[in-house]
Design a protein around this motif. Structure first.
Motif, short mmCIF file in Angstrom:
data_model
loop_
_atom_site.label_atom_id
_atom_site.label_comp_id
_atom_site.label_asym_id
_atom_site.label_seq_id
_atom_site.Cartn_x
_atom_site.Cartn_y
_atom_site.Cartn_z
N GLY A 179 -6.63 -11.97 -6.03
CA GLY A 179 -5.96 -11.86 -4.69
C GLY A 179 -5.14 -10.40 -4.49
N LEU A 180 -4.36 -10.16 -5.41
CA LEU A 180 -3.54 -8.95 -5.42
C LEU A 180 -4.51 -7.64 -5.15
N VAL A 181 -5.45 -7.61 -5.94
CA VAL A 181 -6.36 -6.51 -5.66
C VAL A 181 -6.72 -6.54 -4.06
N TRP A 182 -7.11 -7.43 -3.62
CA TRP A 182 -7.78 -7.30 -2.34
C TRP A 182 -6.76 -6.96 -1.44
N ALA A 183 -5.50 -7.57 -1.63
CA ALA A 183 -4.49 -7.59 -0.95
C ALA A 183 -3.98 -5.91 -0.62
N ALA A 184 -4.00 -5.25 -1.68
CA ALA A 184 -3.77 -3.78 -1.51
C ALA A 184 -4.70 -3.07 -0.52
N LEU A 185 -6.17 -3.75 -0.82
CA LEU A 185 -7.19 -2.83 -0.44
C LEU A 185 -7.07 -3.22 1.15
N TRP A 186 -6.76 -4.39 1.56
CA TRP A 186 -6.60 -4.75 3.04
C TRP A 186 -5.46 -3.84 3.62
N LEU A 187 -4.26 -3.66 3.08
CA LEU A 187 -3.30 -2.94 3.39
C LEU A 187 -3.73 -1.58 3.74
N ALA A 188 -4.39 -0.84 2.93
CA ALA A 188 -4.78 0.35 2.82
C ALA A 188 -5.88 0.79 4.05
N PHE A 189 -6.73 0.03 4.33
CA PHE A 189 -7.92 0.27 5.28
C PHE A 189 -7.90 -0.48 6.45
#
Length: 424
Positions: A179-189
């Protein structure tokens, strides 16, 4: 950076909904880890079925209470920032499960998970209302809603693998870290279509032209009102059927592994091999249900809301399948009927969730979805407590029959209460 400064991505809205789908899968992976680990957890922490139901209820109670607030935050902050904060929260709360020493501490961590996980469906519907014309919303919802089943489908083999190579504590650490990995991708894109640098002018025009006037972008910020939403007939046309429908999905998520072990005699490896199949069927139901509404409109000549009603009725009738589990001669037939249930539930659930974007303006979509989610999870919470109290006395079979009856009543309520909204 203006949209013309970079090369547009073709059909960007479908890439956006794919990102929402992955986030939904990550969310459901976290919540489904408990059910997959339950046979091991209940032994190592010396938990009774009743105690396990309290742990499940802690999540459900927190999730139930927080959804209107989560939806309101998403409507005010937007899906990008709001969902990022909630995703970080649910990931850390899930990892904290590894610190549990008994059912009371596990219930505390489970409650924290529920506090943060309540944002995912309202956020998904907010993204759908922003990025899709009306005629494509059920399709988009169907695709992002398969994330609920994908996460639940991945959980049994992943959690069992973590238990076999390490421990049940490792399972929560791994599922939380994802979940931490996905959260970073969401904020970026993630961006709204009007703010996204990679959307083409043609796609932006197509999206905006296909949205009804009451869903058009607001002139300046408007704060959603819980009271205003709760006073509408259409809110209850969504909330009451969701109250009746959600016990089925939560039963599938939290109780299938224990049922297969205690009633059907399966072991942990068999759970890993077969317990994900109902969620694969649920994926297919999400996709089928998403395309069913536009197909009914195109080939049946019915209106948007009538198509939604007929989709909900289809799923409700198919829920008779898992009601017949008492007649299953073995565990494999029982799993097959659970597959029918997963397929059926996601057909009707996707249509019910999509209705929030159909009948509420954009600045209320996440809040209305969250409020309806509270109704849904209230039903799920009460039913889980009922399962915990009655499964060891009257058995699971009468409870599975209740799930089908609930959905048929819910379909009748949709037909009787839902009305075409007036233009804002």
């Amino acid at each position: 950076m203006t949209p013309s400064a970079v090369r547009p991505i073709r059909h960007l809205r479908w890439w956006i909904i794919a990102m929402v789908m992955v986030g939904t899968a990550v969310n459901y992976l976290a919540r489904s880890a408990l059910g997959s680990a339950a046979p091991t957890l209940t032994k190592e922490l010396d938990m009774s079925t009743q105690a396990y139901s309290y742990v499940v209820a802690a999540f459900q109670l927190a999730y139930t209470i927080v959804q209107p607030l989560a939806g309101w935050i998403l409507d005010v902050l937007g899906a990008k920032v709001g969902l990022f904060v909630f995703a970080i929260g649910w990931s850390l709360a899930n990892m904290a499960h590894a610190l549990a020493t008994g059912w009371p501490s596990l219930a505390v961590y489970r409650g924290l998970l529920g506090v943060f996980e309540g944002a995912v469906i309202p956020a998904g519907m907010k993204a759908v209302s922003d990025w899709f014309p009306d005629k494509e919303r059920s399709v988009a919802t169907g695709w992002f809603n398969i994330g609920t089943a994908i996460g639940s489908m991945i959980a049994p083999p992943l959690v069992v693998w973590c238990i076999l190579v390490g421990s049940w504590r490792l399972a929560f650490i791994v599922t939380g870290a994802v979940g931490l990995v996905w959260a970073a991708l969401w904020l970026a894109f993630y961006r709204r279509p009007q703010e996204h640098s990679r959307i083409s002018p043609e796609e932006l025009a197509y999206i905006e032209a296909g949205q009804a006037p009451d869903a058009a972008p607001a002139e300046g910020p408007r704060r959603p009102s819980w009271i205003t939403i709760a006073r509408t007939r259409n809110f209850w046309a969504i909330a009451l059927p969701r109250f009746l429908a959600d016990p089925a999905w939560q039963t599938f998520n939290f109780w299938i592994p224990l049922y297969l072990v205690t009633v059907r005699g399966m072991d942990l490896k068999q759970i890993a091999a077969f317990a994900w199949l109902p969620f694969l069927a649920a994926d297919l139901g999400s996709i089928f249900g998403g395309y069913l509404s536009p197909a009914l409109m195109r080939f049946g000549g019915v209106s948007l809301l009538t198509a939604r009603k007929l989709t909900i009725l289809t799923g409700s009738v198919l829920m008779i399948g898992p009601a017949c589990i008492a007649f299953a001669p073995n565990a494999y037939w029982a799993i097959a009927l659970f597959c029918v249930g997963g397929f059926a539930h996601q057909i009707l659930s996707g249509a019910l969730i999509t209705l929030s974007a159909d009948v509420f303006p954009k600045h209320q979509v996440a809040t209305a979805t969250g409020m309806a989610g509270t109704a849904a999870w209230t039903g799920g919470l009460l039913f889980s407590l009922l399962v915990g109290a009655l499964a060891t006395t009257i058995g699971y079979n009468p409870l599975f029959v209740c799930l089908a009856i609930f959905d048929l009543i819910g379909a009748a309520l949709v037909f009787s209460l839902l009305r075409k909204p007036a233009l804002a």
